[in-house]
Scaffold this motif. Structure first.
Motif, PDB file in Angstrom:
ATOM      1  N   SER A 112     -91.460  -7.876   3.238  1.00  0.00           N
ATOM      2  CA  SER A 112     -90.634  -7.768   2.036  1.00  0.00           C
ATOM      3  C   SER A 112     -89.817  -9.031   1.851  1.00  0.00           C
ATOM      4  CB  SER A 112     -89.693  -6.557   2.132  1.00  0.00           C
ATOM      5  OG  SER A 112     -88.787  -6.727   3.206  1.00  0.00           O
ATOM      6  N   ARG A 113     -89.386  -9.224   0.631  1.00  0.00           N
ATOM      7  CA  ARG A 113     -88.521 -10.360   0.333  1.00  0.00           C
ATOM      8  C   ARG A 113     -87.075 -10.054   0.714  1.00  0.00           C
ATOM      9  NH1 ARG A 113     -92.421  -9.851  -3.446  1.00  0.00           N
ATOM     10  NH2 ARG A 113     -93.697 -11.701  -3.887  1.00  0.00           N
ATOM     11  N   ASN A 114     -86.729  -8.772   0.738  1.00  0.00           N
ATOM     12  CA  ASN A 114     -85.361  -8.362   1.047  1.00  0.00           C
ATOM     13  C   ASN A 114     -85.376  -7.090   1.897  1.00  0.00           C
ATOM     14  OD1 ASN A 114     -83.782 -10.194  -1.041  1.00  0.00           O
ATOM     15  ND2 ASN A 114     -85.460  -9.238  -2.179  1.00  0.00           N
ATOM     16  N   VAL A 115     -84.319  -6.923   2.679  1.00  0.00           N
ATOM     17  CA  VAL A 115     -84.145  -5.722   3.503  1.00  0.00           C
ATOM     18  C   VAL A 115     -82.713  -5.239   3.330  1.00  0.00           C
ATOM     19  CG1 VAL A 115     -84.122  -4.766   5.840  1.00  0.00           C
ATOM     20  CG2 VAL A 115     -85.863  -6.452   5.203  1.00  0.00           C
ATOM     21  N   ILE A 116     -82.561  -3.928   3.141  1.00  0.00           N
ATOM     22  CA  ILE A 116     -81.233  -3.314   3.073  1.00  0.00           C
ATOM     23  C   ILE A 116     -81.052  -2.441   4.303  1.00  0.00           C
ATOM     24  CG2 ILE A 116     -79.672  -1.801   1.789  1.00  0.00           C
ATOM     25  CD1 ILE A 116     -81.247  -2.504  -0.746  1.00  0.00           C
ATOM     26  N   ILE A 117     -79.995  -2.678   5.059  1.00  0.00           N
ATOM     27  CA  ILE A 117     -79.687  -1.860   6.232  1.00  0.00           C
ATOM     28  C   ILE A 117     -78.639  -0.832   5.827  1.00  0.00           C
ATOM     29  CG2 ILE A 117     -78.953  -1.852   8.633  1.00  0.00           C
ATOM     30  CD1 ILE A 117     -81.502  -3.457   8.091  1.00  0.00           C
ATOM     31  N   ALA A 118     -79.036   0.437   5.801  1.00  0.00           N
ATOM     32  CA  ALA A 118     -78.137   1.529   5.419  1.00  0.00           C
ATOM     33  C   ALA A 118     -78.256   2.644   6.450  1.00  0.00           C
ATOM     34  CB  ALA A 118     -78.488   2.044   4.019  1.00  0.00           C
ATOM     35  N   THR A 119     -78.065   2.279   7.713  1.00  0.00           N
ATOM     36  CA  THR A 119     -78.348   3.190   8.825  1.00  0.00           C
ATOM     37  C   THR A 119     -77.161   4.026   9.289  1.00  0.00           C
ATOM     38  OG1 THR A 119     -78.016   1.272  10.275  1.00  0.00           O
ATOM     39  CG2 THR A 119     -80.274   1.843   9.722  1.00  0.00           C
ATOM     40  N   GLY A 120     -75.983   3.843   8.681  1.00  0.00           N
ATOM     41  CA  GLY A 120     -74.854   4.674   9.068  1.00  0.00           C
ATOM     42  C   GLY A 120     -74.385   4.422  10.489  1.00  0.00           C
ATOM     43  N   PHE A 121     -73.872   5.486  11.115  1.00  0.00           N
ATOM     44  CA  PHE A 121     -73.287   5.297  12.446  1.00  0.00           C
ATOM     45  C   PHE A 121     -73.408   6.526  13.340  1.00  0.00           C
ATOM     46  CE2 PHE A 121     -70.178   7.660  10.152  1.00  0.00           C
ATOM     47  CZ  PHE A 121     -69.400   8.331  11.067  1.00  0.00           C
ATOM     48  N   TYR A 122     -74.031   7.587  12.883  1.00  0.00           N
ATOM     49  CA  TYR A 122     -73.958   8.880  13.551  1.00  0.00           C
ATOM     50  C   TYR A 122     -74.917   9.028  14.738  1.00  0.00           C
ATOM     51  CZ  TYR A 122     -73.082  13.957  13.643  1.00  0.00           C
ATOM     52  OH  TYR A 122     -72.709  15.234  13.996  1.00  0.00           O
ATOM     53  N   ASP A 123     -75.771   8.043  14.958  1.00  0.00           N
ATOM     54  CA  ASP A 123     -76.824   8.207  15.970  1.00  0.00           C
ATOM     55  C   ASP A 123     -76.404   7.842  17.382  1.00  0.00           C
ATOM     56  OD1 ASP A 123     -78.747   9.115  14.163  1.00  0.00           O
ATOM     57  OD2 ASP A 123     -79.235   7.079  13.553  1.00  0.00           O
ATOM     58  N   ILE A 124     -75.314   7.065  17.529  1.00  0.00           N
ATOM     59  CA  ILE A 124     -74.914   6.605  18.863  1.00  0.00           C
ATOM     60  C   ILE A 124     -73.499   7.093  19.162  1.00  0.00           C
ATOM     61  CG2 ILE A 124     -74.561   4.609  20.356  1.00  0.00           C
ATOM     62  CD1 ILE A 124     -76.531   3.081  18.648  1.00  0.00           C
ATOM     63  N   PRO A 125     -73.323   8.023  20.088  1.00  0.00           N
ATOM     64  CA  PRO A 125     -71.976   8.519  20.422  1.00  0.00           C
ATOM     65  C   PRO A 125     -71.174   7.478  21.192  1.00  0.00           C
ATOM     66  CG  PRO A 125     -73.715  10.031  21.180  1.00  0.00           C
ATOM     67  CD  PRO A 125     -74.369   8.739  20.833  1.00  0.00           C
ATOM     68  N   ASN A 126     -69.866   7.622  21.131  1.00  0.00           N
ATOM     69  CA  ASN A 126     -68.984   6.837  21.997  1.00  0.00           C
ATOM     70  C   ASN A 126     -68.894   7.557  23.342  1.00  0.00           C
ATOM     71  OD1 ASN A 126     -68.299   4.841  20.083  1.00  0.00           O
ATOM     72  ND2 ASN A 126     -66.795   6.202  19.153  1.00  0.00           N
ATOM     73  N   TYR A 127     -69.561   7.026  24.334  1.00  0.00           N
ATOM     74  CA  TYR A 127     -69.604   7.674  25.646  1.00  0.00           C
ATOM     75  C   TYR A 127     -68.307   7.425  26.412  1.00  0.00           C
ATOM     76  CZ  TYR A 127     -74.590   8.289  24.784  1.00  0.00           C
ATOM     77  OH  TYR A 127     -75.803   8.647  24.239  1.00  0.00           O
ATOM     78  N   LEU A 128     -67.946   8.399  27.258  1.00  0.00           N
ATOM     79  CA  LEU A 128     -66.762   8.253  28.099  1.00  0.00           C
ATOM     80  C   LEU A 128     -67.073   7.488  29.372  1.00  0.00           C
ATOM     81  CD1 LEU A 128     -65.075  11.788  27.886  1.00  0.00           C
ATOM     82  CD2 LEU A 128     -64.706   9.772  26.443  1.00  0.00           C
ATOM     83  N   ASN A 129     -68.334   7.512  29.789  1.00  0.00           N
ATOM     84  CA  ASN A 129     -68.759   6.836  31.027  1.00  0.00           C
ATOM     85  C   ASN A 129     -67.990   7.357  32.238  1.00  0.00           C
ATOM     86  OD1 ASN A 129     -70.671   5.067  29.722  1.00  0.00           O
ATOM     87  ND2 ASN A 129     -68.928   3.879  28.956  1.00  0.00           N
ATOM     88  N   VAL A 130     -67.972   8.680  32.366  1.00  0.00           N
ATOM     89  CA  VAL A 130     -67.335   9.323  33.518  1.00  0.00           C
ATOM     90  C   VAL A 130     -68.395  10.060  34.320  1.00  0.00           C
ATOM     91  CG1 VAL A 130     -65.124   9.567  32.328  1.00  0.00           C
ATOM     92  CG2 VAL A 130     -66.809  11.427  32.201  1.00  0.00           C
ATOM     93  N   PRO A 131     -68.161  10.294  35.604  1.00  0.00           N
ATOM     94  CA  PRO A 131     -69.128  11.045  36.422  1.00  0.00           C
ATOM     95  C   PRO A 131     -69.397  12.427  35.830  1.00  0.00           C
ATOM     96  CG  PRO A 131     -67.472  10.005  37.817  1.00  0.00           C
ATOM     97  CD  PRO A 131     -67.000   9.830  36.408  1.00  0.00           C
TER      98      PRO A 131
END
Length: 350
Positions: free
Chosen positions: A148-167
């Motif tokens: 394509s000549r152009n690309v639009i990124i409209a992927t939002g943010f809901y797919d990757i959680p903010n992990y706590l990184n705790v045991p």
């Protein structure tokens, strides 16, 4: 007559049934050259497609999941903060029976737009990388490659959680997404967070007979919680119906217990389930792979022209919540719908 094997689940049967309507069956093929590829089939991606179609551009939406995948994965009883007219696309009326539309109403609205407008969209086709060469962008997916000549990124943010990184965060009892409150009835559930998603989950689970404890990093429930909900959660906490531990964090998650640390020290709570509703973030690695620059101040705001929404990579545009970096509360459907017109106008005039 087709006889389904007994071993197939209902979900498998639905997925295997042939589509009777051609409304969302795209004729786009690998190797074709498009004016614009739209990555993300949410409301803003749909808005971009509507605008591209009006301007006679050859376009294609690529969505890694189902139609409006993020909305589909929202909690079952979710109510929007915005009124229906603020969620409308291209002046297509959104008729709701409620002052604030519910999730199912939104799914119906956006689905009908895609089918009635015969938008070109490929579902369950994940974009894996985009390479640029000689003024063209080559979008490789799990199924094909499109130029394509152009690309639009409209992927939002809901797919990757903010992990706590705790045991113990990887234990089966832990979830970063909340669905239906019935699942947690009579169970001891810890809800981590103090935003709208955490508050909604805590209230709904409590009202379905769950034993709820909220763990909040700050001193109080978040100020951005929906104004008609905040008094409810404050009152339930004050009366003891929902327990809350403020200025606290999860230290360790065990099979039947959770260790919480606060200024009073560590405490161990008996527990069945944990909902870590601590927010989500855009796919910054994907943006960097595209060559898009991110701010170095911790907010990771991608570089783009606010008048055209074109990023620092020529021909690659950003639309929707992804423009806010980690500040995911700044862009919504209602205030980013305009991105579609801005982007397509610039593409047509280039």
């Amino acid at each position: 007559m087709c006889l389904w094997p007994a071993v197939l689940s209902l979900k498998q049967k639905i997925l295997l049934k042939p589509l009777k309507s051609s409304a969302i069956l795209s004729t786009a093929k690998s190797g074709e050259v498009f004016d614009v590829i739209i990555v993300g089939g949410g409301p803003i991606g749909i808005a971009c497609a509507l605008e591209a179609k009006k301007k006679g551009l050859k376009y294609l939406i690529l969505e890694k999941g189902t139609l409006v995948n993020s909305l589909y994965n929202y909690p079952s009883n979710m109510t929007f903060f915005s009124t229906s007219e603020k969620l409308e696309l291209d002046e297509i009326p959104f008729i709701s029976t409620n002052p604030k539309p519910h999730k199912q109403e939104a799914l119906e609205y956006y689905r009908r737009i895609v089918t009635s407008e015969h938008l070109e969209i490929h579902l369950f086709e994940k974009v894996e990388k985009v390479t640029s060469e000689n003024g063209f962008h080559h979008t490789s997916t799990s199924k094909a490659t499109y130029s394509s000549r152009n690309v639009i990124i409209a992927t939002g943010f809901y797919d990757i959680p903010n992990y706590l990184n705790v045991p113990g965060e990887d234990l089966p009892k832990v979830a970063h997404y909340y669905g239906d409150p019935h699942f947690y009835a009579t169970q001891k559930t810890i809800v981590v967070g103090a935003s709208n998603s955490a508050v909604d989950a805590a209230l709904e689970i409590y009202r379905k007979g769950g034993d709820v404890t909220m763990v909040v990093r700050g001193p109080a429930i978040g100020e951005r919680v929906k104004y008609w909900v905040k008094p409810d959660i404050d009152n339930r906490i004050d009366e003891g119906s929902i327990k809350a531990v403020f200025n606290a964090e999860i230290k360790e998650i065990k099979e039947r217990e959770v260790v919480i640390t606060s200024k009073e020290g560590d405490q161990v709570l008996e527990n069945d389930w944990i909902l870590l509703l601590t927010g989500y973030r855009p796919n910054f690695e994907f943006l960097k792979q595209l060559g898009i620059s991110l701010s170095n101040d911790g907010r990771k705001i991608p570089q783009y022209n606010p008048e055209t929404m074109e990023s620092n990579v020529p021909g690659i545009y950003l639309a929707g919540v992804i423009c806010g970096g980690t500040e995911t509360h700044k862009w919504f459907i209602e205030n980013s719908r305009v991105h579609a017109k801005m982007i397509i106008k610039n593409i047509v005039s280039s």
